[in-house]
Design a protein around this motif. Structure first.
Motif, PDB file in Angstrom:
ATOM      1  N   ARG A  40       0.842  -1.205   0.000  1.00 60.56           N
ATOM      2  CA  ARG A  40       0.000   0.000   0.000  1.00 60.56           C
ATOM      3  C   ARG A  40       0.877   1.254   0.000  1.00 60.56           C
ATOM      4  O   ARG A  40       0.591   2.216  -0.714  1.00 60.56           O
ATOM      5  CB  ARG A  40      -0.920  -0.024   1.221  1.00 60.56           C
ATOM      6  CG  ARG A  40      -1.684   1.246   1.497  1.00 60.56           C
ATOM      7  CD  ARG A  40      -2.810   1.476   0.550  1.00 60.56           C
ATOM      8  NE  ARG A  40      -3.467   2.746   0.881  1.00 60.56           N
ATOM      9  CZ  ARG A  40      -4.313   3.356   0.104  1.00 60.56           C
ATOM     10  NH1 ARG A  40      -4.660   2.834  -1.044  1.00 60.56           N
ATOM     11  NH2 ARG A  40      -4.855   4.497   0.469  1.00 60.56           N
ATOM     12  N   ALA A  41       1.965   1.255   0.785  1.00 60.42           N
ATOM     13  CA  ALA A  41       2.875   2.400   0.813  1.00 60.42           C
ATOM     14  C   ALA A  41       3.555   2.574  -0.548  1.00 60.42           C
ATOM     15  O   ALA A  41       3.764   3.703  -1.003  1.00 60.42           O
ATOM     16  CB  ALA A  41       3.909   2.228   1.914  1.00 60.42           C
ATOM     17  N   LEU A  42       3.887   1.460  -1.204  1.00 61.01           N
ATOM     18  CA  LEU A  42       4.489   1.536  -2.540  1.00 61.01           C
ATOM     19  C   LEU A  42       3.541   2.176  -3.542  1.00 61.01           C
ATOM     20  O   LEU A  42       3.966   2.907  -4.449  1.00 61.01           O
ATOM     21  CB  LEU A  42       4.889   0.142  -3.025  1.00 61.01           C
ATOM     22  CG  LEU A  42       6.141  -0.468  -2.393  1.00 61.01           C
ATOM     23  CD1 LEU A  42       6.276  -1.935  -2.795  1.00 61.01           C
ATOM     24  CD2 LEU A  42       7.377   0.307  -2.806  1.00 61.01           C
ATOM     25  N   VAL A  43       2.249   1.888  -3.401  1.00 62.50           N
ATOM     26  CA  VAL A  43       1.249   2.533  -4.262  1.00 62.50           C
ATOM     27  C   VAL A  43       1.341   4.052  -4.093  1.00 62.50           C
ATOM     28  O   VAL A  43       1.354   4.804  -5.070  1.00 62.50           O
ATOM     29  CB  VAL A  43      -0.179   2.023  -3.935  1.00 62.50           C
ATOM     30  CG1 VAL A  43      -1.240   2.907  -4.591  1.00 62.50           C
ATOM     31  CG2 VAL A  43      -0.352   0.580  -4.374  1.00 62.50           C
ATOM     32  N   MET A  61       8.648   1.085 -10.291  1.00 60.09           N
ATOM     33  CA  MET A  61       7.901   0.742  -9.081  1.00 60.09           C
ATOM     34  C   MET A  61       6.558   0.107  -9.434  1.00 60.09           C
ATOM     35  O   MET A  61       6.092  -0.800  -8.749  1.00 60.09           O
ATOM     36  CB  MET A  61       7.688   1.987  -8.229  1.00 60.09           C
ATOM     37  CG  MET A  61       7.136   1.674  -6.874  1.00 60.09           C
ATOM     38  SD  MET A  61       7.525   2.960  -5.680  1.00 60.09           S
ATOM     39  CE  MET A  61       9.292   2.752  -5.508  1.00 60.09           C
ATOM     40  N   SER A  62       5.937   0.564 -10.521  1.00 56.80           N
ATOM     41  CA  SER A  62       4.648   0.004 -10.945  1.00 56.80           C
ATOM     42  C   SER A  62       4.807  -1.445 -11.393  1.00 56.80           C
ATOM     43  O   SER A  62       3.944  -2.288 -11.112  1.00 56.80           O
ATOM     44  CB  SER A  62       4.056   0.848 -12.076  1.00 56.80           C
ATOM     45  OG  SER A  62       3.827   2.168 -11.616  1.00 56.80           O
ATOM     46  N   PHE A  80      -1.362  -0.811 -13.098  1.00 56.13           N
ATOM     47  CA  PHE A  80      -1.666  -0.540 -14.514  1.00 56.13           C
ATOM     48  C   PHE A  80      -1.935   0.949 -14.735  1.00 56.13           C
ATOM     49  O   PHE A  80      -1.537   1.512 -15.758  1.00 56.13           O
ATOM     50  CB  PHE A  80      -2.865  -1.365 -14.983  1.00 56.13           C
ATOM     51  CG  PHE A  80      -2.561  -2.816 -15.219  1.00 56.13           C
ATOM     52  CD1 PHE A  80      -1.480  -3.210 -15.999  1.00 56.13           C
ATOM     53  CD2 PHE A  80      -3.367  -3.809 -14.680  1.00 56.13           C
ATOM     54  CE1 PHE A  80      -1.200  -4.554 -16.226  1.00 56.13           C
ATOM     55  CE2 PHE A  80      -3.107  -5.155 -14.898  1.00 56.13           C
ATOM     56  CZ  PHE A  80      -2.015  -5.528 -15.674  1.00 56.13           C
ATOM     57  N   HIS A  81      -2.613   1.580 -13.768  1.00 58.31           N
ATOM     58  CA  HIS A  81      -2.908   3.008 -13.909  1.00 58.31           C
ATOM     59  C   HIS A  81      -1.615   3.824 -13.981  1.00 58.31           C
ATOM     60  O   HIS A  81      -1.474   4.705 -14.834  1.00 58.31           O
ATOM     61  CB  HIS A  81      -3.780   3.498 -12.754  1.00 58.31           C
ATOM     62  CG  HIS A  81      -4.068   4.962 -12.830  1.00 58.31           C
ATOM     63  ND1 HIS A  81      -5.117   5.478 -13.562  1.00 58.31           N
ATOM     64  CD2 HIS A  81      -3.412   6.030 -12.297  1.00 58.31           C
ATOM     65  CE1 HIS A  81      -5.096   6.801 -13.473  1.00 58.31           C
ATOM     66  NE2 HIS A  81      -4.073   7.151 -12.716  1.00 58.31           N
ATOM     67  N   PHE A  82      -0.679   3.540 -13.081  1.00 58.73           N
ATOM     68  CA  PHE A  82       0.569   4.309 -13.085  1.00 58.73           C
ATOM     69  C   PHE A  82       1.389   4.028 -14.350  1.00 58.73           C
ATOM     70  O   PHE A  82       2.030   4.929 -14.882  1.00 58.73           O
ATOM     71  CB  PHE A  82       1.395   4.012 -11.830  1.00 58.73           C
ATOM     72  CG  PHE A  82       0.693   4.353 -10.540  1.00 58.73           C
ATOM     73  CD1 PHE A  82      -0.132   5.461 -10.436  1.00 58.73           C
ATOM     74  CD2 PHE A  82       0.856   3.551  -9.418  1.00 58.73           C
ATOM     75  CE1 PHE A  82      -0.794   5.762  -9.246  1.00 58.73           C
ATOM     76  CE2 PHE A  82       0.213   3.851  -8.226  1.00 58.73           C
ATOM     77  CZ  PHE A  82      -0.613   4.951  -8.136  1.00 58.73           C
ATOM     78  N   LEU A  83       1.365   2.783 -14.818  1.00 60.05           N
ATOM     79  CA  LEU A  83       2.048   2.481 -16.085  1.00 60.05           C
ATOM     80  C   LEU A  83       1.433   3.288 -17.224  1.00 60.05           C
ATOM     81  O   LEU A  83       2.143   3.792 -18.112  1.00 60.05           O
ATOM     82  CB  LEU A  83       1.980   0.984 -16.389  1.00 60.05           C
ATOM     83  CG  LEU A  83       2.862   0.094 -15.513  1.00 60.05           C
ATOM     84  CD1 LEU A  83       2.515  -1.379 -15.745  1.00 60.05           C
ATOM     85  CD2 LEU A  83       4.345   0.340 -15.784  1.00 60.05           C
TER      86      LEU A  83
END
Length: 198
Positions: A40-43, A61-62, A80-83
């Motif tokens: 969750r923190a990585l998100v 990171m994604s 997927f959103h961040f990619l």
């Protein structure tokens, strides 16, 4: 710390403070052996990196998030959103549309209409870059109508920059027709907009 990170991103827009909060949260979760909390923190960290325009680190990171997702649709959705955001940042709208669709498919079962709306709008911006201004404006109009119906006003600086970069030229391309196409989108049921995005 996790909640503080999200508040700092979306309210004052303090990306540096948000990044520090998420990184401290990640380290504490790691020390506690809480892999779910660490993910969750990585998100949060990936979100801040996108907001900062650091697509190289955000993309790495994604991909790490995808590996850690273990079938969890929420983590897949964010990864997927961040990619997709990273692809949109570098102007690769075909890749962005593919990734926003993957994120949309992961988001639908979560039942979070706001998260779903971001993916629909992401597809809209990518579609604009792919030479589909009508589809782009219809999708973006549908998202605007959804927000109006929910009484929401969402303004995130990097997302606003994406809107201007991609939806502005789509409006220009359609000229006098742009407002009527936007109105068609506003009249579209949101579920139909999701299908159009997919």
């Amino acid at each position: 710390l996790d909640l503080l990170g999200w508040v700092l991103i979306y309210n004052p827009g303090d990306n540096a403070g948000a990044l520090a909060a998420f990184e401290q949260c990640r380290e504490l979760r790691r020390q506690l052996g809480d892999s779910t909390g660490e993910t969750r923190a990585l998100v949060g960290i990936a979100q801040v990196l996108v907001a900062l325009g650091d697509s190289e680190r955000a993309e790495a990171m994604s991909r790490d998030l995808l590996e850690r997702s273990d079938g969890d649709p929420r983590t897949e959705h964010f990864a997927f959103h961040f990619l997709a955001d990273c692809a949109l940042m570098r102007g690769d709208t075909k890749e962005a549309e593919t990734r926003y669709r993957e994120s949309l498919r992961a988001a639908i079962p979560l039942g979070d209409v706001v998260e779903t709306s971001f993916e629909v709008e992401g597809v809209a911006m990518a579609a604009a870059g792919n030479g589909e201004p009508r589809r782009a404006l219809r999708l973006a109009g549908a998202v605007e109508a959804l927000y109006d119906s929910l009484g929401l006003s969402i303004s995130v600086p990097f997302w606003e920059a994406f809107r201007q970069r991609y939806l502005g030229p789509a409006r220009d391309q359609l000229g006098a027709e742009a407002d009527s196409v936007w109105a068609e989108g506003r009249a579209l049921a949101f579920d139909d907009a999701v299908e159009l995005a997919l």
